[in-house]
Design a protein around this motif. Structure first.
Motif, PDB file in Angstrom:
ATOM      1  N   ASN A 192      -7.752  13.867  -6.565  1.00  0.00           N
ATOM      2  CA  ASN A 192      -7.567  12.834  -5.538  1.00  0.00           C
ATOM      3  C   ASN A 192      -6.259  13.049  -4.787  1.00  0.00           C
ATOM      4  O   ASN A 192      -6.202  12.881  -3.571  1.00  0.00           O
ATOM      5  CB  ASN A 192      -7.588  11.435  -6.145  1.00  0.00           C
ATOM      6  CG  ASN A 192      -8.977  10.958  -6.485  1.00  0.00           C
ATOM      7  OD1 ASN A 192      -9.974  11.545  -6.075  1.00  0.00           O
ATOM      8  ND2 ASN A 192      -9.055   9.887  -7.252  1.00  0.00           N
ATOM      9  N   VAL A 193      -5.204  13.399  -5.512  1.00  0.00           N
ATOM     10  CA  VAL A 193      -3.913  13.655  -4.864  1.00  0.00           C
ATOM     11  C   VAL A 193      -4.062  14.814  -3.877  1.00  0.00           C
ATOM     12  O   VAL A 193      -3.592  14.729  -2.736  1.00  0.00           O
ATOM     13  CB  VAL A 193      -2.804  13.936  -5.905  1.00  0.00           C
ATOM     14  CG1 VAL A 193      -1.544  14.480  -5.236  1.00  0.00           C
ATOM     15  CG2 VAL A 193      -2.491  12.683  -6.708  1.00  0.00           C
ATOM     16  N   ALA A 237       3.473   5.880  -5.504  1.00  0.00           N
ATOM     17  CA  ALA A 237       3.438   5.898  -6.973  1.00  0.00           C
ATOM     18  C   ALA A 237       2.289   6.770  -7.468  1.00  0.00           C
ATOM     19  O   ALA A 237       2.449   7.539  -8.425  1.00  0.00           O
ATOM     20  CB  ALA A 237       3.299   4.476  -7.509  1.00  0.00           C
ATOM     21  N   TYR A 238       1.142   6.652  -6.828  1.00  0.00           N
ATOM     22  CA  TYR A 238      -0.022   7.450  -7.218  1.00  0.00           C
ATOM     23  C   TYR A 238       0.280   8.938  -7.036  1.00  0.00           C
ATOM     24  O   TYR A 238       0.045   9.740  -7.943  1.00  0.00           O
ATOM     25  CB  TYR A 238      -1.228   7.043  -6.366  1.00  0.00           C
ATOM     26  CG  TYR A 238      -2.552   7.579  -6.863  1.00  0.00           C
ATOM     27  CD1 TYR A 238      -3.299   6.870  -7.795  1.00  0.00           C
ATOM     28  CD2 TYR A 238      -3.070   8.771  -6.385  1.00  0.00           C
ATOM     29  CE1 TYR A 238      -4.522   7.341  -8.247  1.00  0.00           C
ATOM     30  CE2 TYR A 238      -4.293   9.256  -6.830  1.00  0.00           C
ATOM     31  CZ  TYR A 238      -5.013   8.533  -7.752  1.00  0.00           C
ATOM     32  OH  TYR A 238      -6.226   9.010  -8.206  1.00  0.00           O
ATOM     33  N   LEU A 269      -9.376   5.877  -2.847  1.00  0.00           N
ATOM     34  CA  LEU A 269      -9.266   6.932  -3.867  1.00  0.00           C
ATOM     35  C   LEU A 269      -8.333   6.532  -5.014  1.00  0.00           C
ATOM     36  O   LEU A 269      -8.423   7.076  -6.101  1.00  0.00           O
ATOM     37  CB  LEU A 269      -8.758   8.230  -3.236  1.00  0.00           C
ATOM     38  CG  LEU A 269      -9.686   8.922  -2.252  1.00  0.00           C
ATOM     39  CD1 LEU A 269      -8.968  10.094  -1.585  1.00  0.00           C
ATOM     40  CD2 LEU A 269     -10.950   9.401  -2.939  1.00  0.00           C
ATOM     41  N   LEU A 270      -7.466   5.577  -4.752  1.00  0.00           N
ATOM     42  CA  LEU A 270      -6.486   5.166  -5.751  1.00  0.00           C
ATOM     43  C   LEU A 270      -7.083   4.318  -6.861  1.00  0.00           C
ATOM     44  O   LEU A 270      -6.475   4.161  -7.915  1.00  0.00           O
ATOM     45  CB  LEU A 270      -5.319   4.425  -5.103  1.00  0.00           C
ATOM     46  CG  LEU A 270      -4.227   5.271  -4.488  1.00  0.00           C
ATOM     47  CD1 LEU A 270      -4.716   6.252  -3.463  1.00  0.00           C
ATOM     48  CD2 LEU A 270      -3.154   4.396  -3.882  1.00  0.00           C
ATOM     49  N   GLY A 271      -8.252   3.799  -6.624  1.00  0.00           N
ATOM     50  CA  GLY A 271      -8.944   3.022  -7.648  1.00  0.00           C
ATOM     51  C   GLY A 271      -8.503   1.623  -7.823  1.00  0.00           C
ATOM     52  O   GLY A 271      -7.650   1.001  -7.405  1.00  0.00           O
ATOM     53  N   ASN A 293       0.820  -1.208   0.000  1.00  0.00           N
ATOM     54  CA  ASN A 293       0.000   0.000   0.000  1.00  0.00           C
ATOM     55  C   ASN A 293       0.856   1.261   0.000  1.00  0.00           C
ATOM     56  O   ASN A 293       0.514   2.249  -0.647  1.00  0.00           O
ATOM     57  CB  ASN A 293      -0.951   0.018   1.200  1.00  0.00           C
ATOM     58  CG  ASN A 293      -2.210  -0.777   0.956  1.00  0.00           C
ATOM     59  OD1 ASN A 293      -2.452  -1.279  -0.137  1.00  0.00           O
ATOM     60  ND2 ASN A 293      -3.009  -0.917   1.990  1.00  0.00           N
ATOM     61  N   ARG A 294       1.966   1.247   0.727  1.00  0.00           N
ATOM     62  CA  ARG A 294       2.850   2.415   0.748  1.00  0.00           C
ATOM     63  C   ARG A 294       3.411   2.681  -0.637  1.00  0.00           C
ATOM     64  O   ARG A 294       3.435   3.824  -1.101  1.00  0.00           O
ATOM     65  CB  ARG A 294       3.971   2.216   1.765  1.00  0.00           C
ATOM     66  CG  ARG A 294       3.495   2.306   3.208  1.00  0.00           C
ATOM     67  CD  ARG A 294       4.653   2.399   4.181  1.00  0.00           C
ATOM     68  NE  ARG A 294       5.646   1.363   3.981  1.00  0.00           N
ATOM     69  CZ  ARG A 294       5.910   0.402   4.852  1.00  0.00           C
ATOM     70  NH1 ARG A 294       5.243   0.321   5.980  1.00  0.00           N
ATOM     71  NH2 ARG A 294       6.842  -0.482   4.608  1.00  0.00           N
ATOM     72  N   LYS A 295       3.857   1.624  -1.290  1.00  0.00           N
ATOM     73  CA  LYS A 295       4.403   1.783  -2.644  1.00  0.00           C
ATOM     74  C   LYS A 295       3.334   2.276  -3.608  1.00  0.00           C
ATOM     75  O   LYS A 295       3.585   3.143  -4.443  1.00  0.00           O
ATOM     76  CB  LYS A 295       4.976   0.454  -3.151  1.00  0.00           C
ATOM     77  CG  LYS A 295       6.280   0.072  -2.513  1.00  0.00           C
ATOM     78  CD  LYS A 295       6.789  -1.230  -3.076  1.00  0.00           C
ATOM     79  CE  LYS A 295       8.082  -1.652  -2.406  1.00  0.00           C
ATOM     80  NZ  LYS A 295       8.589  -2.922  -2.945  1.00  0.00           N
ATOM     81  N   LYS A 296       2.163   1.716  -3.485  1.00  0.00           N
ATOM     82  CA  LYS A 296       1.048   2.097  -4.350  1.00  0.00           C
ATOM     83  C   LYS A 296       0.679   3.571  -4.143  1.00  0.00           C
ATOM     84  O   LYS A 296       0.477   4.314  -5.103  1.00  0.00           O
ATOM     85  CB  LYS A 296      -0.151   1.193  -4.061  1.00  0.00           C
ATOM     86  CG  LYS A 296      -1.305   1.364  -5.002  1.00  0.00           C
ATOM     87  CD  LYS A 296      -2.399   0.336  -4.685  1.00  0.00           C
ATOM     88  CE  LYS A 296      -3.583   0.537  -5.614  1.00  0.00           C
ATOM     89  NZ  LYS A 296      -4.671  -0.391  -5.321  1.00  0.00           N
TER      90      LYS A 296
END
Length: 118
Positions: free
Chosen positions: A55-56, A10-11, A116-118, A4-7
């Motif tokens: 979202n960011v 990256a987002y 929110l990341l989808g 999740n941290r990496k995801k």
């Protein structure tokens, strides 16, 4: 949690790319050189990029403190290095890095943020 941290990172890092691509699509459409059938598809893509940028901003808005929000904005929205951020906010490189890391750890454990990341 590591995934999740990496995801999440990256987002957040894609913010500047999405913003630039949305702007490029707007310019292409405004130039009148885009054929009509492509215009609608390009507008959908542009709107998706804009949605992701919002979202960011929303994710960064979940920050616990003004300093944390500032560090995240400088890093992900402005694209500055941690060295530049440390100089700008007046704290050490290590301290700024720790604040960013703790924010990412906390936010990546929040299901509302991750949704929110989808």
């Amino acid at each position: 949690m590591v995934d999740n941290r990496k995801k999440l990172r990256a987002y957040l890092k894609n913010y500047r790319m999405w913003q630039g691509q949305a702007r490029d699509i707007e310019r292409s459409i405004a130039s009148g050189k885009v054929p009509e059938p492509l215009r609608d598809e390009l507008m959908k893509v542009r709107n998706d990029f804009i949605h992701k940028c919002r979202n960011v901003q929303t994710i960064i808005g979940y920050s616990k403190s003004e300093l944390e929000r500032r560090i995240l904005n400088l890093s992900y929205v402005d694209g500055k290095s941690m060295k530049q951020i440390a100089r700008e906010v007046g704290y050490s490189y290590g301290y700024c890095g720790n604040i960013e890391s703790r924010a990412i750890n906390r936010m990546s454990a929040d299901t509302a943020i991750m949704s929110l990341l989808g």
